[in-house]
Design an enzyme around this catalytic site. Structure first.
Site, PDB file in Angstrom:
ATOM      1  N   ASP A 254      -7.375   5.375   3.948  1.00  0.00           N
ATOM      2  CA  ASP A 254      -5.930   5.397   4.205  1.00  0.00           C
ATOM      3  C   ASP A 254      -5.139   5.203   2.918  1.00  0.00           C
ATOM      4  OD1 ASP A 254      -6.367   5.918   6.845  1.00  0.00           O
ATOM      5  OD2 ASP A 254      -4.917   4.440   7.565  1.00  0.00           O
TER       6      ASP A 254
ATOM      7  N   ASP B 194     -12.717   2.965   6.000  1.00  0.00           N
ATOM      8  CA  ASP B 194     -11.540   3.202   6.837  1.00  0.00           C
ATOM      9  C   ASP B 194     -10.284   2.822   6.054  1.00  0.00           C
ATOM     10  OD1 ASP B 194      -9.986   3.677   9.031  1.00  0.00           O
ATOM     11  OD2 ASP B 194     -10.676   1.957  10.198  1.00  0.00           O
TER      12      ASP B 194
END
Ligand code: NAD
Length: 364
Positions: free
Chosen positions: A254, A250
């Site tokens: 990003d 995750d």
């Protein structure tokens, strides 16, 4: 026509339906050029389902998804429902869908578009030639592990979560990453935290064994996730496929998003179960919904991923990717990316950008 792809179209909320419509047009055009048919059926999801008096993920929507070859997904979320308890939020539909379809591997390509190199905060010369595929485990790890919750002891209140991986869960997502590497530059980097966590020691052991036993042709290296985050911004060209557990993936993905510089350009695929789900990384963007100015390229590139991972139609997928590069090279820009490109820039609407991509896929 030689074959047919049955697509469930879940546009969702905000700009979701606007960008998904353009993605579907690109998919159908690729089908016309490469001799396959695309049949589509739409269904409600998210706030638009709640407004129609249904659950965020209605049973009939899940049923349609399960009966399809793949899902084109827009985005879910609507500020009007922001005060609902977390388990009733429209966004929950996506988590239920991922779990319900056992989409255990999330794939995010990080491929800065040459015409938009200036959009990233990283120097353009560091980005030329960067082409990374991040493979994130999506349905296990810290976000799903039990026990979880709150408690209290003599020191006061505490909160706790559990990062738990079974070997089988590591093997299945690592296979996706190794297989992807085999079709690319044959390099896999597995990010972990084996110096601090037992579960990550198991992760490293399991990935190493799988590599030795089944993928001796893939160059495997391991990197602690903190170093990996640094290396991603310092020297991104070193990576080919990057594998990580759920939370680490995750965060790393990003960082990958910032490498490409623009939220409206990032596609993703969630695969593993029988039916794959393809969606732009961005959300429903309520601030620009209904204005016809959303950037549809992330959704269109997601349709390209659908052709790669759910249909094995690599030529058609490449035609979509090339069409996106070509319209950007010609200066077409939606408002969000209009600052990149100088005098050549033509600011266009969502639909006009879709038209330009469709024309390029047709070879015009
Ligand atoms: P967002 O991605 O919707 O928007 C962030 C900013 O980027 C906004 O200014 C928006 O206008 C802009 N933007 C996003 N996509 C764009 C596009 N294609 N073209 C042009 N500009 C674009 O994130 P947010 O504002 O944090 O969230 C809005 C809603 O979306 C919330 O309800 C959130 O929960 C939801 N959300 C859903 C998903 C999903 O469905 N996968 C992902 C993220 C957020």
């Amino acid at each position: 026509m030689t074959d047919t792809l049955n697509i469930a179209v879940l546009g969702g909320d905000g700009i979701g339906p606007e960008v998904t419509a353009e993605a579907l047009r690109a998919l159908k055009t690729a089908g016309e050029r490469f001799n396959f048919k695309v049949e589509s059926e739409s269904a409600l999801v998210g706030a638009s389902a709640v407004r129609a008096g249904k659950q965020p993920l209605p049973d009939e929507t899940l049923k349609l998804c399960l009966a399809s070859d793949a899902i084109l997904f827009g985005a879910v979320g609507d500020p009007a429902f922001g005060d609902l308890p977390p388990d009733q939020l429209p966004e929950r539909a996506l988590l239920h869908l991922r779990k319900g379809l056992d989409l255990f591997a999330n794939l995010r390509p990080v491929r800065p578009v040459p015409a938009l190199l200036g959009a990233s905060s990283i120097k353009a010369e560091m980005l030329t030639g960067v082409d990374i595929l991040i493979v994130r485990e999506l349905v296990s790890g810290l976000y799903f592990g039990t026990p979880r919750g709150y408690g209290a002891d003599e020191k006061g209140r505490f909160g706790f979560n559990t990062m738990r991986y079974h070997e089988t869960e590591i093997v299945r997502v690592a296979k996706v990453a190794f297989d992807a590497a085999r079709k690319r530059k044959k390099k896999l980097c597995s990010a972990d935290k084996a110096n601090a966590l037992e579960v990550m020691q198991l992760w490293r052991e399991t990935v190493t064994k799988l590599g030795k036993d089944s993928y001796p042709d893939i160059a495997l290296n391991h990197m602690y996730v903190d170093n990996c985050a640094m290396q991603l911004v310092q020297y991104p060209r070193q990576f080919d496929v990057l594998l990580a557990e759920n939370m680490f993936g995750d965060i790393l993905s990003d960082i990958g998003a910032q490498i490409t510089g623009s939220l409206g350009m990032l596609p993703s695929a969630s695969i593993g179960g029988r039916v794959g789900l393809y969606e732009p990384v961005h959300g429903s963007a309520p601030d620009i919904a209904g204005k016809g100015i959303a950037n549809p390229l992330a959704a269109i590139l997601s349709a390209g991923m659908l052709l790669t991972y759910s249909a094995g139609k690599l030529d058609a997928a490449k035609a979509i990717e090339d069409a996106v590069d070509a319209v950007l090279a010609d200066g077409y820009r939606t408002k969000d990316i209009a600052s990149q490109g100088g005098a050549n820039v033509k600011v266009v609407s969502t639909k006009e950008m879709g038209d330009a991509v469709v024309a390029k896929i047709r070879g015009k």
